[in-house]
Design a protein around this motif. Structure first.
Motif, PDB file in Angstrom:
ATOM      1  N   GLU A 183      -8.893  -6.750   3.489  1.00 26.35           N
ATOM      2  CA  GLU A 183      -8.890  -6.184   2.145  1.00 26.35           C
ATOM      3  C   GLU A 183      -7.482  -5.794   1.690  1.00 26.35           C
ATOM      4  O   GLU A 183      -7.241  -5.578   0.516  1.00 26.35           O
ATOM      5  CB  GLU A 183      -9.780  -4.936   2.095  1.00 26.35           C
ATOM      6  N   ASN A 240      -0.458  -6.309 -11.839  1.00 26.06           N
ATOM      7  CA  ASN A 240      -1.604  -5.626 -12.454  1.00 26.06           C
ATOM      8  C   ASN A 240      -1.206  -4.247 -12.963  1.00 26.06           C
ATOM      9  O   ASN A 240      -1.915  -3.256 -12.749  1.00 26.06           O
ATOM     10  CB  ASN A 240      -2.781  -5.512 -11.473  1.00 26.06           C
ATOM     11  N   ASP A 241      -0.082  -4.179 -13.619  1.00 26.19           N
ATOM     12  CA  ASP A 241       0.461  -2.908 -14.103  1.00 26.19           C
ATOM     13  C   ASP A 241      -0.519  -2.192 -15.030  1.00 26.19           C
ATOM     14  O   ASP A 241      -0.972  -2.741 -16.023  1.00 26.19           O
ATOM     15  CB  ASP A 241       1.783  -3.174 -14.837  1.00 26.19           C
ATOM     16  N   THR A 295       5.897  -5.099 -10.179  1.00 24.71           N
ATOM     17  CA  THR A 295       4.573  -4.488 -10.221  1.00 24.71           C
ATOM     18  C   THR A 295       3.571  -5.513 -10.730  1.00 24.71           C
ATOM     19  O   THR A 295       3.782  -6.161 -11.757  1.00 24.71           O
ATOM     20  CB  THR A 295       4.569  -3.236 -11.114  1.00 24.71           C
ATOM     21  N   GLU A 344       0.827  -1.209   0.000  1.00 29.35           N
ATOM     22  CA  GLU A 344       0.000   0.000   0.000  1.00 29.35           C
ATOM     23  C   GLU A 344       0.864   1.263   0.000  1.00 29.35           C
ATOM     24  O   GLU A 344       0.382   2.334  -0.325  1.00 29.35           O
ATOM     25  CB  GLU A 344      -0.918   0.011   1.228  1.00 29.35           C
ATOM     26  N   TRP A 394      -3.813  -5.958   0.386  1.00 29.56           N
ATOM     27  CA  TRP A 394      -3.149  -6.916  -0.487  1.00 29.56           C
ATOM     28  C   TRP A 394      -2.149  -7.740   0.310  1.00 29.56           C
ATOM     29  O   TRP A 394      -1.279  -7.207   0.978  1.00 29.56           O
ATOM     30  CB  TRP A 394      -2.456  -6.162  -1.621  1.00 29.56           C
ATOM     31  N   PRO A 443      -6.713  -1.087 -12.625  1.00 31.25           N
ATOM     32  CA  PRO A 443      -7.122  -0.902 -11.217  1.00 31.25           C
ATOM     33  C   PRO A 443      -6.616  -2.049 -10.345  1.00 31.25           C
ATOM     34  O   PRO A 443      -6.622  -3.205 -10.758  1.00 31.25           O
ATOM     35  CB  PRO A 443      -8.655  -0.899 -11.302  1.00 31.25           C
ATOM     36  N   GLY A 444      -6.181  -1.709  -9.174  1.00 32.20           N
ATOM     37  CA  GLY A 444      -5.620  -2.718  -8.274  1.00 32.20           C
ATOM     38  C   GLY A 444      -4.133  -2.913  -8.448  1.00 32.20           C
ATOM     39  O   GLY A 444      -3.545  -3.844  -7.902  1.00 32.20           O
ATOM     40  N   GLU A 445      -3.474  -2.029  -9.221  1.00 27.60           N
ATOM     41  CA  GLU A 445      -2.025  -2.131  -9.418  1.00 27.60           C
ATOM     42  C   GLU A 445      -1.303  -1.998  -8.081  1.00 27.60           C
ATOM     43  O   GLU A 445      -1.611  -1.126  -7.272  1.00 27.60           O
ATOM     44  CB  GLU A 445      -1.557  -1.024 -10.361  1.00 27.60           C
ATOM     45  N   ARG A 446      -0.334  -2.871  -7.854  1.00 29.74           N
ATOM     46  CA  ARG A 446       0.473  -2.834  -6.635  1.00 29.74           C
ATOM     47  C   ARG A 446       1.921  -3.125  -6.997  1.00 29.74           C
ATOM     48  O   ARG A 446       2.195  -3.923  -7.888  1.00 29.74           O
ATOM     49  CB  ARG A 446       0.018  -3.885  -5.620  1.00 29.74           C
ATOM     50  N   LYS A 468      -8.723  -1.520   7.013  1.00 33.21           N
ATOM     51  CA  LYS A 468      -9.074  -2.380   5.886  1.00 33.21           C
ATOM     52  C   LYS A 468      -9.064  -3.865   6.228  1.00 33.21           C
ATOM     53  O   LYS A 468      -9.724  -4.637   5.574  1.00 33.21           O
ATOM     54  CB  LYS A 468      -8.114  -2.137   4.721  1.00 33.21           C
TER      55      LYS A 468
END
Length: 200
Positions: A184, A42-43, A40, A11, A186, A46-49, A181
């Motif tokens: 939720e 999910n580059d 990285t 996060e 990651w 949405p939800g990229e980390r 969270k």
């Protein structure tokens, strides 16, 4: 005795690669080797980390299990290190490691490999602490100096935590509780189970 571990807070990671640069600079890591890298997931969607990855100094390290010459050893602090004088460059450890930590620098033409290189948690190697031989083979021994790994100290958002496993787990757990969270977050389910409330 404390067990040294890394935790990366996805996060907070901003994919700046400060940890990668700090490691390469501190230890004069050979060309072609990244003891630490930022991955990285999910580059661009949405939800990229992003998460900083290196040797996780596993309690049951697969690299130790497959090494035919037993060049790997574990320190009292739980740091998994290797002896480059024993390493034969077979590459079994690189196939066994799920994190891709062991890497081989190219040291000649036609892709000739040298001795395996990996993250040392800034704990040096089997040579005397602070010696020139230790630095040339493994980099600076910051743990012997009472310091944390350079990658974690350089992290501008403090996403990368390093130190006593119990202490950094408490820091991460506190952050998650403050965010409100719980499951939720990651990676939370993998680390702490699937309960929706952290204290439940």
């Amino acid at each position: 005795m404390a067990r040294m571990k890394f935790i990366c807070d996805a996060e907070r990671c901003i994919e700046c690669n400060g940890c990668v640069t700090a490691c390469k600079n501190e230890h004069e890591v050979p060309w072609g080797v990244n003891r630490r890298r930022v991955v990285t997931i999910n580059d661009g969607v949405p939800g990229e980390r992003s998460i900083s990855v290196a040797c996780m100094h596993c309690s049951d390290a697969p690299c130790m299990a497959v090494c035919p010459v037993q060049c790997f050893y574990r320190t009292e602090e739980g740091v998994v290190l290797h002896d480059k004088d024993i390493c034969i460059g077979c590459g079994y450890c690189s196939y066994a490691c799920p994190f891709g930590a062991p890497q081989f620098p190219g040291q000649g033409t036609f892709g000739v490999r040298g001795k395996m290189d990996k993250c040392t948690f800034c704990a040096g190697g089997p040579e005397p602490n602070g010696s020139q031989a230790e630095f040339e083979k493994y980099g600076r021994n910051r743990l012997a100096e009472g310091k944390l790994p350079a990658c974690a100290e350089m992290c501008s958002t403090k996403a990368l935590l390093a130190g006593d496993g119990d202490v950094i787990a408490d820091i991460f757990r506190t952050r998650v509780l403050q965010r409100g969270k719980g499951a939720e977050v990651w990676g939370w389910g993998t680390a702490y189970g699937t309960q929706s409330k952290a204290g439940a």
